[in-house]
Design an enzyme around this catalytic site. Structure first.
Site, PDB file in Angstrom:
ATOM      1  N   CYS A   1       0.831  -1.207   0.000  1.00 33.31           N
ATOM      2  CA  CYS A   1       0.000   0.000   0.000  1.00 33.31           C
ATOM      3  C   CYS A   1       0.865   1.255   0.000  1.00 33.31           C
ATOM      4  CB  CYS A   1      -0.908  -0.004   1.225  1.00 33.31           C
ATOM      5  SG  CYS A   1      -2.009   1.419   1.296  1.00 33.31           S
TER       6      CYS A   1
ATOM      7  N   CYS B   1      -3.102  -0.224   8.833  1.00 33.31           N
ATOM      8  CA  CYS B   1      -2.198  -1.382   8.908  1.00 33.31           C
ATOM      9  C   CYS B   1      -0.902  -0.993   9.613  1.00 33.31           C
ATOM     10  CB  CYS B   1      -1.867  -1.901   7.506  1.00 33.31           C
ATOM     11  SG  CYS B   1      -3.275  -2.593   6.616  1.00 33.31           S
TER      12      CYS B   1
ATOM     13  N   CYS C   1      -6.514   0.541  -1.450  1.00 32.15           N
ATOM     14  CA  CYS C   1      -6.414  -0.132  -0.157  1.00 32.15           C
ATOM     15  C   CYS C   1      -6.377  -1.630  -0.427  1.00 32.15           C
ATOM     16  CB  CYS C   1      -7.591   0.236   0.746  1.00 32.15           C
ATOM     17  SG  CYS C   1      -7.542  -0.581   2.357  1.00 32.15           S
TER      18      CYS C   1
ATOM     19  N   GLU D   1     -28.507 -12.796  23.387  1.00 31.93           N
ATOM     20  CA  GLU D   1     -27.828 -11.592  22.901  1.00 31.93           C
ATOM     21  C   GLU D   1     -28.349 -10.375  23.665  1.00 31.93           C
ATOM     22  OE1 GLU D   1     -25.922  -8.658  21.293  1.00 31.93           O
ATOM     23  OE2 GLU D   1     -25.368 -10.703  20.701  1.00 31.93           O
TER      24      GLU D   1
ATOM     25  N   CYS E   1     -11.790 -11.791  20.842  1.00 29.49           N
ATOM     26  CA  CYS E   1     -11.105 -10.751  20.065  1.00 29.49           C
ATOM     27  C   CYS E   1     -10.124  -9.980  20.940  1.00 29.49           C
ATOM     28  CB  CYS E   1     -12.117  -9.805  19.414  1.00 29.49           C
ATOM     29  SG  CYS E   1     -13.209  -8.979  20.578  1.00 29.49           S
TER      30      CYS E   1
END
Length: 434
Positions: free
Chosen positions: A81, A90, A162, A315, A389
């Site tokens: 990039c 990034c 990108c 949820e 995560c």
């Protein structure tokens, strides 16, 4: 008489030193040693020597900026990039994919105090099916900026390409910029979001003032010409569908309809592998009752329902619960039920939990699930799959299960976001038989 004066400002000389980097942290920073502590240097890889300038010197660590790189690692590669190093998207395009995965794998192993069994990865480029680009009109140049935030700053980096974006979305960037620049309301545009659904791309335009009829017509023509669904967002809570069909994606062969505001995994290839791995690890039997916590709109829940006797999805976001129910009906699944609950409360007291569960899956947000872990232990499932995560909160929550007699059987690193510092993972726990 009191004397008022300004104290002399302390001037710190920026020291230049030569270091050899011996490690790469999960965020892509080189790690060297200086005066007995860790020295973090962005842009330098293991085995590389560089002259660096100390910019921060703390008791436990220090930071430095590269002045001159003296040697190159065989793992160094040219970033694809042109915006790399300025754009904040990034952090690791200068490192080989193998080195990126190796450093993340090592970081996960350190936190979990266990070797990583496998790395689940997809294609390293063109993997992002969702992106939000900031918009800002510059009166001096009379140009519309469109791009991502600069690293460690609020300034916008104008992007012309990108390479981590899905190819269909990257190809749209010049046309989107041209279209938005032609709007009379270009001073009142907040951001544009692009999403690649399985049935085509969609665009959401956030605007802070009413759009003139001419602008709406231009946008609708643009969406028709480029075959994309168009949504307008005059407020953060309002979404107006202008053109195109509702977006959907597949999870283990099932079709999930979603709203542009709904959370979906950014990396489709890794998501498909992640779902298949979870199904395999849970070793589902036809008589199993399964609980899916933080279930969203059914990314795991619906595939689970094709293999188990009954699945309950829980949820905390009402809109996602409704979407889950809609998707269950669309896929003809009658053995799955969705509930809206506060997941910090004791879910074992709910009527739907009275028969217990054989298996549990949870996929919480970055904060993890500290309040949920004791309730899972009460349910005493044979197997638990935890998708994370945030490795730090995963390590913390894992201790609760380990102390309750569960054992880690499998640990995988998910390379969901190549070239970035994001590290995702999944763990299989099994109850130790007494």
């Amino acid at each position: 008489m009191a004397q008022f004066y300004s104290a002399k400002r302390r001037v710190t000389t920026r020291q230049i030193i030569t270091v050899t980097v011996n490690d790469l942290d999960p965020f892509g920073q080189g790690v060297a040693r200086h005066q007995g502590k860790a020295l973090f240097v962005s842009g330098v890889l293991p085995q590389e020597q560089a002259e660096v300038v100390l910019v921060e010197d703390k008791k436990q660590y220090a930071r430095a900026q590269v002045k001159r790189r003296l040697t190159d690692s065989p793992q160094r590669q040219a970033p694809r990039c042109p915006h790399f190093g300025v754009c904040g998207g990034c952090q690791q395009q200068h490192a080989s994919v193998a080195l990126q995965q190796q450093s993340k794998r090592a970081a996960l192993a350190r936190l979990m105090k266990r070797e990583v069994d496998e790395v689940i990865a997809g294609v390293p480029w063109g993997y992002r099916r969702r992106a939000r680009l900031s918009l800002n009109y510059q009166p001096k140049t009379q140009q519309l900026q469109m791009g991502f935030r600069q690293a460690n700053a609020k300034a916008i980096v104008d992007v012309v390409q990108c390479p981590v974006l899905a190819p269909q979305l990257e190809a749209l960037l010049p046309a989107v910029r041209e279209c938005l620049s032609a709007l009379s309301a270009l001073r009142h545009l907040g951001h544009v979001e692009l999403v690649q659904a399985d049935n085509g791309p969609l665009m959401v335009l956030r605007h802070t003032a009413a759009l003139p009829a001419g602008d709406r017509e231009k946008l609708e023509r643009f969406s028709q010409t480029h075959g994309l669904s168009l949504y307008l967002a005059p407020q953060s809570e309002i979404l107006e569908h202008i053109h195109g069909e509702a977006p959907w994606y597949t999870s283990d062969g099932l079709r999930l309809v979603f709203s542009p505001r709904d959370f979906i995994q950014v990396n489709d290839g890794v998501n498909q592998q992640m779902v298949r791995t979870a199904l395999e690890w849970l070793d589902l039997q036809p008589e199993d009752r399964v609980l899916d916590l933080f279930c969203g709109m059914g990314n795991f829940t619906l595939p689970l329902a094709t293999r188990a006797a009954h699945v309950v999805g829980v949820e905390g976001v009402p809109a996602l619960v409704e979407k889950g129910r809609e998707n269950a009906a669309l896929n003809g699944l009658s053995n799955v039920t969705f509930f809206h609950e506060n997941l910090e409360e004791d879910v074992t007291r709910q009527a739907w939990a009275k028969h217990g569960f054989d298996k549990v899956l949870l996929d919480p947000a970055r904060a993890g699930a500290p309040g949920v872990m004791p309730h899972i232990i009460k349910l005493a499932p044979r197997r638990v799959v935890y998708v994370s995560c945030n490795p730090a909160t995963l390590a913390r929550d894992s201790e609760t299960l380990l102390q309750a007699g569960y054992q880690i059987q499998r640990l995988a690193m998910l390379d969901m976001f190549p070239h970035t510092g994001h590290l995702e993972s999944m763990v299989l726990f099994e109850r130790r038989l007494t």
